[in-house]
Design an enzyme around this catalytic site. Structure first.
Site, PDB file in Angstrom:
ATOM      1  N   ARG A 247      48.385  45.189  44.241  1.00 43.17           N
ATOM      2  CA  ARG A 247      47.430  44.949  42.991  1.00 43.17           C
ATOM      3  C   ARG A 247      46.000  46.357  43.541  1.00 43.17           C
ATOM      4  NH1 ARG A 247      49.355  41.505  41.305  1.00 43.17           N
ATOM      5  NH2 ARG A 247      48.820  39.310  41.625  1.00 43.17           N
ATOM      6  N   GLU A 276      42.176  45.734  34.666  1.00 41.41           N
ATOM      7  CA  GLU A 276      43.110  46.183  33.922  1.00 41.41           C
ATOM      8  C   GLU A 276      42.833  45.848  32.505  1.00 41.41           C
ATOM      9  OE1 GLU A 276      46.434  45.575  37.615  1.00 41.41           O
ATOM     10  OE2 GLU A 276      45.974  43.969  35.884  1.00 41.41           O
ATOM     11  N   HIS A 295      50.587  46.614  34.677  1.00 36.20           N
ATOM     12  CA  HIS A 295      50.580  45.566  35.130  1.00 36.20           C
ATOM     13  C   HIS A 295      52.157  44.801  34.712  1.00 36.20           C
ATOM     14  CE1 HIS A 295      49.109  42.563  37.975  1.00 36.20           C
ATOM     15  NE2 HIS A 295      50.226  42.311  38.354  1.00 36.20           N
TER      16      HIS A 295
END
Length: 331
Positions: A247, A276, A295
């Site tokens: 993360r 993000e 991601h």
């Protein structure tokens, strides 16, 4: 008539949307036999009729966002099935207090995430992105011969976080004859260590000083937030690369920018950032020694379908008052 009656018997489940941004069709096909699917858009168009019917919420990519107002408008909600392992965005004790059980999807994401870690590691080590851009650039006359990379074979891989994903990364590193070090809250069994040929480091500093590639595979918790800061980056070799598939907030991003600019470390390869996406003027986006992916660690059809199947299994178990395969309990 019979078919309609059956459709009415199915519990209602709220999802974000069916699209490239939301659920792929193959995933929807897994949910459909068991649930009457309501998209967030459909719910917003007719909340009065639907709010008392929705018993399950499938959370994908943290959507639909769990605003207090949404929770208040779902009085019949019994289960939130989260797609993915990380549940740092969910207040489990609060949800449990509302009578809502929570699940995640461990293990099924491990192969895809470990593959992504190795992909980022290899791309960064061998400067694959720079090579590609030079090769397709219309202005290229002579191919660059100066893209000297780092040898992956025989190098030292340091894994921080040796859970299911960490073990899979170690397994892959072994295929590259890497020396594997790991740091974890709890030491793994001798059997696990021998299976993947990993050596336990008593402290993180020891691992950081020896590793050519440091891969982060921890869960985001208060303890792991900002785990890698200026001090930790300064322990790393100037030839070392940081790979993050966990993360974004596990790394102090300002410290990382500084370390990359000053060449305290060689490079970073990140599947996660915070936020993000990053703001378009963020300094990380302008550094030549960074690779960033959106991601996408679990984004394969195979893994997506496995995740959704697990979400369905958990939701059905919760609605049936049964043991859930992967219920998340408050810490």
């Amino acid at each position: 008539m019979h078919h309609q009656a059956m459709a009415q018997d199915k519990p209602y489940a709220l999802i974000s949307e069916v699209s490239e941004e939301g659920y792929i069709q193959e995933a929807v096909d897994v949910i459909k036999p068991h649930f009457q699917i309501i998209t967030h858009q459909e719910f917003l168009q007719d909340p009065d009729c639907l709010s008392s019917r929705i018993q399950a919420l499938f959370l994908w990519d943290n959507k639909p966002a769990l605003e207090p107002s949404l929770l208040r408008s779902l009085p019949a909600l019994k289960v939130i099935a989260n797609g993915g392992v990380g549940i740092d965005h969910l207040d489990v004790p609060h949800l449990n207090s509302l009578g809502v059980r929570v699940s995640n999807t461990p293990h099924v994401v491990s192969n895809a995430t470990a593959d992504m870690a190795m992909g980022l590691l290899l791309a960064s080590a061998r400067r694959i992105l720079e090579g590609h851009l030079a090769s397709v650039d219309p202005n290229t006359v002579r191919l660059p011969r100066n893209l000297m990379g780092v040898e992956v074979t025989g190098s030292t891989l340091g894994i921080i976080g040796m859970g299911h994903i960490g073990l899979k990364i170690a397994q892959r590193g072994r295929g590259f004859d890497m020396k594997i070090l790991y740091y974890n809250r709890n030491r793994r069994s001798c059997e696990d260590e021998q299976t993947v040929g990993a050596l336990f480091c008593e402290n993180m500093e020891e691992l950081l000083k020896q590793s050519d590639f440091v891969v982060l595979a921890v869960n985001l918790t208060p303890e792991t937030t900002g785990l890698i800061g200026l001090k930790e980056l300064s322990f790393m070799k100037p030839t070392a690369t940081l790979v993050n598939v966990s993360r974004g907030p596990v790394v102090d991003q300002d410290a990382l920018v500084q370390a990359l600019q000053k060449r305290t470390i060689r490079a970073a390869a990140l599947d996660v950032t915070y936020p993000e996406p990053l703001p378009r003027d963020h300094p990380l986006l302008r550094l030549p020694n960074v690779i960033i992916t959106p991601h996408a660690g679990t984004d394969t059809n195979t893994t997506t379908v496995k995740m959704v199947q697990m979400m369905v299994d958990n939701a059905l178990a919760a609605l049936g008052g049964r043991h859930m395969p992967s219920e998340v309990k408050p810490l």
